[in-house]
Design an enzyme around this catalytic site. Structure first.
Site, mmCIF file in Angstrom:
data_model
loop_
_atom_site.group_PDB
_atom_site.id
_atom_site.type_symbol
_atom_site.label_atom_id
_atom_site.label_comp_id
_atom_site.label_asym_id
_atom_site.label_seq_id
_atom_site.Cartn_x
_atom_site.Cartn_y
_atom_site.Cartn_z
ATOM 1 N N TYR A 140 -0.650 5.701 -2.311
ATOM 2 C CA TYR A 140 -1.900 5.941 -1.878
ATOM 3 C C TYR A 140 -3.239 5.579 -2.953
ATOM 4 C CZ TYR A 140 -5.802 9.168 -0.175
ATOM 5 O OH TYR A 140 -6.882 9.715 0.285
ATOM 6 N N LYS A 144 -6.019 3.121 -2.635
ATOM 7 C CA LYS A 144 -7.666 3.328 -2.725
ATOM 8 C C LYS A 144 -8.153 2.703 -3.835
ATOM 9 C CE LYS A 144 -7.700 6.587 0.481
ATOM 10 N NZ LYS A 144 -8.691 6.284 1.685
#
Length: 242
Positions: A140, A144
């Site tokens: 993640y 991002k």
């Protein structure tokens, strides 16, 4: 005011729904795309597609263009968050996290850019985890951070033709019944989907007409706070004394 055509990717998440509601409430037309189920109102048009693929991204863009006759704003809010330390993260978890988050942002941007004209905007939803590490989020966090890099690249390349590209970076959203979580937030609360939606709408609007390549924190001050100020009672007491 001319109604703009808006495409929201990751439309069935609480943040995606709030973004659609924000645009719809101000008179714009919103198409939403999700991987698992068709987005419903406030999205005027709902599409099921895998936007990490060229075909799925093209389907989503074409659905919005066909319905509205134009495409002015693209919101990149799709994400998957596998939770595991690096050594326990499987290949499938890594691919899922990176493809759904960064892969979809790239594929949809590539599909949409030929139809975005001067005054149009792309807004990505990233996270404080792009720059602030937290346990168990390798896929993640990397995805991002990649989205933020993509935002800067797109802003540089497409600024000359009048397309602005920015991002919002939320902190924790929607866990207000966990009082201890708010301790790290200078504003004393976690965020809401509406907080994120308002920031996205601003970056997509003419009011942000000279803003591009920016990442706007929407985190209640989390990213400016020294962890020591919250972990050490003596430091915390200094600014809570009054």
């Amino acid at each position: 005011m001319t109604a703009r055509g808006v495409l929201v990717v990751g439309a069935t998440s609480p943040i995606g729904v709030a973004i659609a509601a924000e645009f719809a409430a101000t008179g714009h037309r919103v198409a939403g795309v999700a991987l698992d189920r068709p987005p419903t109102p406030p999205h005027e048009v709902g599409v099921v597609a895998d936007c990490a693929t060229a075909d799925g991204a093209g389907t989503a863009v074409e659905a919005a263009r066909s319905a509205f006759g134009r495409l002015d704003v693209v919101v990149l809010a799709a994400a998957v968050m596998p939770v595991a330390p690096v050594t326990a993260t499987t290949d499938e978890q890594w691919r899922a996290g990176v493809d759904a988050t960064l892969g979809s942002a790239f594929a949809v941007s590539r599909a949409a850019l030929p139809y975005l004209g001067r005054g149009s905007a792309i807004v990505a939803v990233t996270s404080v985890n792009a720059t602030l590490a937290a346990p168990g989020l390798p896929a993640y966090a990397a995805a991002k951070a990649g989205v933020e890099g993509l935002v800067r690249q797109l802003a540089l390349e497409y600024g000359p033709v009048g397309v602005r590209v920015n991002a919002v970076a939320p902190g924790m959203i929607g866990n207000a019944d966990l009082p201890h979580v708010t301790d790290g937030y200078p504003l004393g609360r976690v965020g809401t989907p509406a907080d994120v939606a308002s920031a996205v709408a601003y970056l997509a609007s003419d009011a942000a007409g000279f803003v591009t390549g920016a990442v706007l924190p929407v985190d209640g001050g989390l990213s400016i706070a020294s962890p020591a100020a919250y972990l050490r009672p003596d430091l915390r007491a200094r600014f809570l004394a009054d």
